[in-house]
Scaffold this motif. Structure first.
Motif, short mmCIF file in Angstrom:
data_model
loop_
_atom_site.label_atom_id
_atom_site.label_comp_id
_atom_site.label_asym_id
_atom_site.label_seq_id
_atom_site.Cartn_x
_atom_site.Cartn_y
_atom_site.Cartn_z
N ASN A 91 0.34 -1.20 -7.48
CA ASN A 91 -1.03 -1.33 -7.00
C ASN A 91 -1.40 -0.41 -5.84
OD1 ASN A 91 -2.57 -3.49 -8.39
ND2 ASN A 91 -0.72 -4.65 -7.94
N ASP A 92 -0.41 0.19 -5.19
CA ASP A 92 -0.68 0.97 -3.98
C ASP A 92 -0.53 2.47 -4.20
OD1 ASP A 92 2.02 0.93 -4.38
OD2 ASP A 92 2.56 0.34 -2.33
N VAL A 93 -0.78 2.92 -5.44
CA VAL A 93 -0.60 4.34 -5.78
C VAL A 93 -1.91 4.90 -6.33
CG1 VAL A 93 0.73 5.97 -7.17
CG2 VAL A 93 1.82 3.89 -6.34
N THR A 94 -2.24 6.13 -5.94
CA THR A 94 -3.40 6.82 -6.49
C THR A 94 -2.94 8.13 -7.13
OG1 THR A 94 -3.92 8.02 -4.45
CG2 THR A 94 -4.94 5.85 -4.74
N PHE A 95 -3.76 8.63 -8.09
CA PHE A 95 -3.40 9.82 -8.85
C PHE A 95 -4.62 10.69 -9.07
CE2 PHE A 95 -1.61 5.94 -10.67
CZ PHE A 95 -0.25 6.14 -10.57
N PRO A 96 -4.40 11.98 -9.38
CA PRO A 96 -5.50 12.79 -9.91
C PRO A 96 -5.93 12.24 -11.28
CG PRO A 96 -3.66 14.17 -9.24
CD PRO A 96 -3.17 12.76 -9.20
N LEU A 97 -7.17 12.48 -11.65
CA LEU A 97 -7.70 11.92 -12.90
C LEU A 97 -7.03 12.51 -14.15
CD1 LEU A 97 -11.51 11.64 -12.12
CD2 LEU A 97 -9.77 9.84 -12.10
N ASP A 98 -6.40 13.67 -14.04
CA ASP A 98 -5.74 14.27 -15.21
C ASP A 98 -4.25 13.95 -15.28
OD1 ASP A 98 -4.92 15.79 -13.06
OD2 ASP A 98 -5.52 17.72 -13.93
#
Length: 198
Positions: A91-98
């Protein structure tokens, strides 16, 4: 017909940050993915004990049994519903949309994005091995890695039962290697960890 990816989120606890939250980020990632049909699945919270934990008390052991059970639940759903890929994220991770498009383009049975800890950069050297040289790009073969985000091609794991045995990443990775599954990191795709594990 497009391959399918089940994006399984570890529990119903999106993390808020300035300007957004991780649940909305996951939804945007699914919407932006072009190479596969992706869908979100919220893994039920199976952690029975919360609060102060460490490796020497029952609360810690209970918490990690629950986390292990959550990963196994995602595998059960992916297998039962016939998903081609399973992408388990915390839940605590973000990514680029690709992110999904790029990871899938690598054609690997098991692959993780490069894990970054903006507030604690030294932690990067503790969450996977061997550590890639600073500035390295492309694919990097790993012996093991933490679990903030991992993409599995389900066909490759069909004879690995259970996929997760608990007790730490090293135990799982060793079994996957014994089954002939290579494990990789894509150094060109960044997963940003917004919080350190307790």
């Amino acid at each position: 017909m497009l391959p399918t990816v089940l994006l399984a989120i570890m529990g119903p606890y999106p993390m808020a940050y300035e300007g957004g939250n991780t649940r909305d980020d996951f939804k945007s990632l699914v919407k932006a993915t072009r190479s596969v049909r992706a869908e979100l699945y919220e893994i039920p919270d199976l952690v029975k004990t919360v609060g102060q934990t460490n490796a020497y008390n029952a609360a810690w052991r209970s918490k990690h049994r629950g986390i292990h059970a959550m990963r196994c639940k995602a595998v059960d759903v992916a297998r039962a519903e016939g998903w081609d890929y399973l992408f388990i994220v915390e839940n605590d991770v973000t990514f680029p949309l690709d992110t999904l498009d790029k990871l899938l383009a690598r054609g690997k049975d098991h692959i993780v994005p490069r894990h970054e800890f903006p507030d604690f950069p030294i932690i990067r050297a503790m969450v996977y091995n061997p550590v890639a040289p600073i500035g390295a790009t492309g694919l990097w073969q790993i012996d093991w890695c933490g679990y903030p985000a991992t993409l599995y091609r389900m066909e490759a794991f069909k004879d690995v039962e259970p996929m997760f045995v608990g007790g730490g990443e090293g135990f799982d990775y060793a079994r996957w290697h014994e089954a002939g599954i290579e494990t990789w990191m894509d150094l060109d795709v960044e997963a940003v960890n917004l919080r350190l594990a307790a």
